[in-house]
Design a protein around this motif. Structure first.
Motif, PDB file in Angstrom:
ATOM      1  N   SER A  43       0.837  -1.210   0.000  1.00  0.00           N
ATOM      2  CA  SER A  43       0.000   0.000   0.000  1.00  0.00           C
ATOM      3  C   SER A  43       0.864   1.249   0.000  1.00  0.00           C
ATOM      4  N   GLU A  44       0.380   2.263  -0.686  1.00  0.00           N
ATOM      5  CA  GLU A  44       1.087   3.543  -0.766  1.00  0.00           C
ATOM      6  C   GLU A  44       0.391   4.553   0.139  1.00  0.00           C
ATOM      7  N   TYR A  45       1.205   5.328   0.850  1.00  0.00           N
ATOM      8  CA  TYR A  45       0.671   6.367   1.740  1.00  0.00           C
ATOM      9  C   TYR A  45       1.309   7.699   1.382  1.00  0.00           C
ATOM     10  N   TRP A  46       0.503   8.751   1.465  1.00  0.00           N
ATOM     11  CA  TRP A  46       1.010  10.106   1.263  1.00  0.00           C
ATOM     12  C   TRP A  46       0.787  10.909   2.523  1.00  0.00           C
ATOM     13  N   LEU A  47       1.851  11.557   3.004  1.00  0.00           N
ATOM     14  CA  LEU A  47       1.710  12.563   4.050  1.00  0.00           C
ATOM     15  C   LEU A  47       1.696  13.918   3.355  1.00  0.00           C
ATOM     16  N   VAL A  48       0.589  14.624   3.494  1.00  0.00           N
ATOM     17  CA  VAL A  48       0.360  15.844   2.715  1.00  0.00           C
ATOM     18  C   VAL A  48      -0.014  16.985   3.648  1.00  0.00           C
ATOM     19  N   SER A  49       0.477  18.177   3.337  1.00  0.00           N
ATOM     20  CA  SER A  49       0.018  19.378   4.057  1.00  0.00           C
ATOM     21  C   SER A  49      -0.436  20.425   3.039  1.00  0.00           C
ATOM     22  N   LEU A  50      -1.449  21.186   3.427  1.00  0.00           N
ATOM     23  CA  LEU A  50      -1.973  22.268   2.600  1.00  0.00           C
ATOM     24  C   LEU A  50      -2.120  23.511   3.463  1.00  0.00           C
ATOM     25  N   PRO A  51      -1.831  24.707   2.899  1.00  0.00           N
ATOM     26  CA  PRO A  51      -1.953  25.938   3.688  1.00  0.00           C
ATOM     27  C   PRO A  51      -3.408  26.200   4.057  1.00  0.00           C
ATOM     28  N   SER A  52      -3.643  26.726   5.263  1.00  0.00           N
ATOM     29  CA  SER A  52      -5.023  26.980   5.690  1.00  0.00           C
ATOM     30  C   SER A  52      -5.135  28.311   6.420  1.00  0.00           C
ATOM     31  N   GLY A  53      -4.268  29.272   6.047  1.00  0.00           N
ATOM     32  CA  GLY A  53      -4.235  30.533   6.767  1.00  0.00           C
ATOM     33  C   GLY A  53      -5.346  31.489   6.422  1.00  0.00           C
ATOM     34  N   LYS A  97       8.786  11.526  10.313  1.00  0.00           N
ATOM     35  CA  LYS A  97       8.066  11.977   9.115  1.00  0.00           C
ATOM     36  C   LYS A  97       7.172  13.178   9.442  1.00  0.00           C
ATOM     37  N   ALA A  98       6.573  13.158  10.630  1.00  0.00           N
ATOM     38  CA  ALA A  98       5.736  14.286  11.043  1.00  0.00           C
ATOM     39  C   ALA A  98       6.581  15.555  11.168  1.00  0.00           C
ATOM     40  N   ILE A  99       7.790  15.424  11.744  1.00  0.00           N
ATOM     41  CA  ILE A  99       8.679  16.582  11.859  1.00  0.00           C
ATOM     42  C   ILE A  99       9.101  17.062  10.473  1.00  0.00           C
ATOM     43  N   ARG A 100       9.413  16.116   9.567  1.00  0.00           N
ATOM     44  CA  ARG A 100       9.768  16.502   8.192  1.00  0.00           C
ATOM     45  C   ARG A 100       8.637  17.266   7.525  1.00  0.00           C
ATOM     46  N   LEU A 101       7.423  16.771   7.718  1.00  0.00           N
ATOM     47  CA  LEU A 101       6.264  17.427   7.104  1.00  0.00           C
ATOM     48  C   LEU A 101       6.092  18.829   7.676  1.00  0.00           C
ATOM     49  N   PHE A 102       6.295  18.975   8.975  1.00  0.00           N
ATOM     50  CA  PHE A 102       6.180  20.284   9.626  1.00  0.00           C
ATOM     51  C   PHE A 102       7.230  21.241   9.082  1.00  0.00           C
ATOM     52  N   VAL A 103       8.486  20.785   9.015  1.00  0.00           N
ATOM     53  CA  VAL A 103       9.578  21.650   8.556  1.00  0.00           C
ATOM     54  C   VAL A 103       9.353  22.093   7.115  1.00  0.00           C
ATOM     55  N   GLU A 104       9.029  21.163   6.241  1.00  0.00           N
ATOM     56  CA  GLU A 104       8.839  21.546   4.845  1.00  0.00           C
ATOM     57  C   GLU A 104       7.618  22.445   4.685  1.00  0.00           C
ATOM     58  N   SER A 105       6.584  22.211   5.483  1.00  0.00           N
ATOM     59  CA  SER A 105       5.388  23.046   5.391  1.00  0.00           C
ATOM     60  C   SER A 105       5.700  24.481   5.793  1.00  0.00           C
ATOM     61  N   VAL A 106       6.492  24.652   6.845  1.00  0.00           N
ATOM     62  CA  VAL A 106       6.878  26.005   7.268  1.00  0.00           C
ATOM     63  C   VAL A 106       7.711  26.681   6.181  1.00  0.00           C
ATOM     64  N   LEU A 107       8.659  25.940   5.599  1.00  0.00           N
ATOM     65  CA  LEU A 107       9.500  26.518   4.556  1.00  0.00           C
ATOM     66  C   LEU A 107       8.701  26.854   3.296  1.00  0.00           C
ATOM     67  N   ARG A 108       7.657  26.080   3.027  1.00  0.00           N
ATOM     68  CA  ARG A 108       6.846  26.325   1.827  1.00  0.00           C
ATOM     69  C   ARG A 108       5.818  27.428   2.056  1.00  0.00           C
ATOM     70  N   TYR A 109       5.126  27.382   3.204  1.00  0.00           N
ATOM     71  CA  TYR A 109       3.951  28.233   3.390  1.00  0.00           C
ATOM     72  C   TYR A 109       4.212  29.449   4.266  1.00  0.00           C
TER      73      TYR A 109
END
Length: 465
Positions: free
Chosen positions: A2-12, A365-377
């Motif tokens: 099975s494939e899983y995606w951890l995804v974040s989207l801006p919600s400001g 992975k949660a920390i990675r998602l948080f860091v990249e989300s901050v850098l992106r958004y």
């Protein structure tokens, strides 16, 4: 697999207000309801991807909820959610119009530090993620080998908090007791790496000791198996099969191929001189050979061996020694018992450590998602994080849906001169410029092979186990 995606989207910003163009992406039950922007984004994505908004609770945990809730309440929530997620996943799989199963993947408001620190940490996190990935999969292979591929035992061993991996992922909660959110991101990442490294070292040492014991046992077992021409004869021969205590006479054991029995009985007395007549009897027999004894004078033993070999008779270099036979038997019994004890210890350690290491992996992975989300958004951190499990052959359609939501949530969609988090005053970039900048950021972060405008990490796991 099975494939899983951890995804974040801006919600400001409330891109899904009742008066906005994005409201058309929401189901009617949510469009006019009293929901936060994050909740609207979440229910909108879930509705478009899985065709349902009723999976689990309609409340998304807030940052404050995650900081103040105890571990016990978190585990209770996970247990309640796992049953719901299972039934919803079944409905999603049965729905031909559904593209993916969507659940909230809560990440607390972690300490950010400096931009330079985040960029450096991003590279470290990729290495730690890859390291733990390797440890987890190696551990799963070890368990598979220990249970010899038994699916039921593997399912029992490859569990996290007494739940399947899939159930754990769909009800993930940040472990606030073990990984305190008031620590810096670097401290959290380093502590997880040290913890996993320690467990990996212990496992390596236990596995090495077990393999040595297993090899010893295998070597002893090999002597117990095979035909009479090669196997150990300690369980076959008896004292009465030998002439013992003689200065001149010696008894040899000879493995005779079954088709050559008559030839042996006709010629063994004349292969050399000084062979005792009628001294050969059949002691044992298997599918290929019969084991015969023969008594002769010691002085012609070597000559007899050579003559026998020419006629395809195999003289075994075995005598009768009670002490040696006793020692051999004790060695085998001891090896069997030691292998069993070490297998039990190693299996218990693997089961325990798998759950611990897998949780550590998901927190990285949660920390990675948080860091990249901050850098992106941008700052302050305000984004929705989800776990998405696409159905097979629906991956592209699922990505298209997420891209539609990102386009609505990105500032360029509304033509505003704002940063992705809704802050005014940021320099507006063209879509192409933004994509180029974010691709460069992804490379710096050691990002995924595929690039997406939104933050996304992909990993796979065999949920059939």
């Amino acid at each position: 697999m099975s494939e899983y995606w951890l995804v974040s989207l801006p919600s400001g910003k409330n891109a899904f207000a009742a008066t906005s163009a994005g409201s058309g992406m929401l189901p009617a039950a949510v469009r006019g309801g009293n929901f936060t922007p994050k909740q609207k984004i979440f229910f909108g994505i879930r509705s478009k991807l899985s065709g349902t908004i009723s999976a689990g609770s309609t409340n998304l945990p807030t940052t404050q909820d995650q900081h103040t809730s105890s571990q016990a309440s978190a585990q209770s929530h996970q247990t309640q959610q796992s049953t719901t997620h299972g039934s919803v996943a079944q409905r999603v799989n049965q729905n031909p119009d559904a593209h993916a199963h969507v659940t909230h993947f809560p990440v607390p408001d972690l300490k950010i530090g400096t931009l330079d620190g985040l960029m450096t940490l991003g590279d470290d996190l990729v290495k730690i993620d890859q390291f733990i990935d390797g440890v987890v999969r190696k551990l799963a292979d070890t368990i598979k080998n220990l249970v010899k591929g038994d699916v039921q035992q593997m399912r029992s061993a490859l569990s996290v908090n007494q739940r399947t991996v899939d159930s754990y992922l769909r009800s993930f909660m940040w472990n606030t007791t073990k990984y305190r959110a008031d620590k810096s991101l670097q401290e959290l990442a380093d502590s997880i790496k040290v913890e996993v490294t320690g467990m990996e070292t212990v496992l390596k040492n236990k596995l090495l000791a077990y393999n040595q014991t297993k090899n010893t046992l295998t070597s002893l077992e090999r002597k117990q198996t095979g035909n009479l021409a090669v196997r150990s004869l300690t369980d076959v021969i008896r004292k009465e099969h030998f002439v013992l205590g003689s200065e001149y006479l010696q008894t040899l054991l000879v493995a005779i191929p079954r088709p050559l029995y008559k030839q042996w009985l006709d010629c063994y007395e004349t292969l050399t001189t000084m062979v005792v007549p009628r001294s050969s009897t059949k002691i044992a027999e298997d599918d290929e050979y019969g084991l015969y004894n023969v008594t002769l004078f010691r002085r012609v033993a070597d000559e007899f061996r050579g003559k026998a070999r020419e006629l395809r008779f195999i003289v075994r270099d075995v005598g009768y020694d009670e002490n040696e036979m006793k020692v051999t038997k004790q060695e085998y019994e001891q090896a069997v018992e030691e292998e069993k004890d070490q297998w039990t210890t190693l299996m218990r350690l693997c089961k325990t450590n798998f759950g611990e290491i897998f949780q550590s992996w998901m927190h990285i992975k949660a920390i990675r998602l948080f860091v990249e989300s901050v850098l992106r958004y941008g700052l302050p951190p305000d984004f929705l994080t989800c776990l998405i499990q696409p159905k097979k052959k629906h991956e592209k359609k699922a990505r298209d849906v997420i891209e539609q939501f990102y386009d609505i949530l990105s500032p360029e969609q509304e033509g505003q001169n704002v940063a992705p988090n809704g802050n005014a005053g940021a320099k507006k970039l063209t879509k192409k410029q933004a994509a180029e900048d974010e691709r460069e950021m992804t490379v710096l972060l050691g990002g995924e092979k595929e690039y997406f405008d939104y933050a996304s990490f992909t990993f796979k796991w065999d949920t059939e186990i």
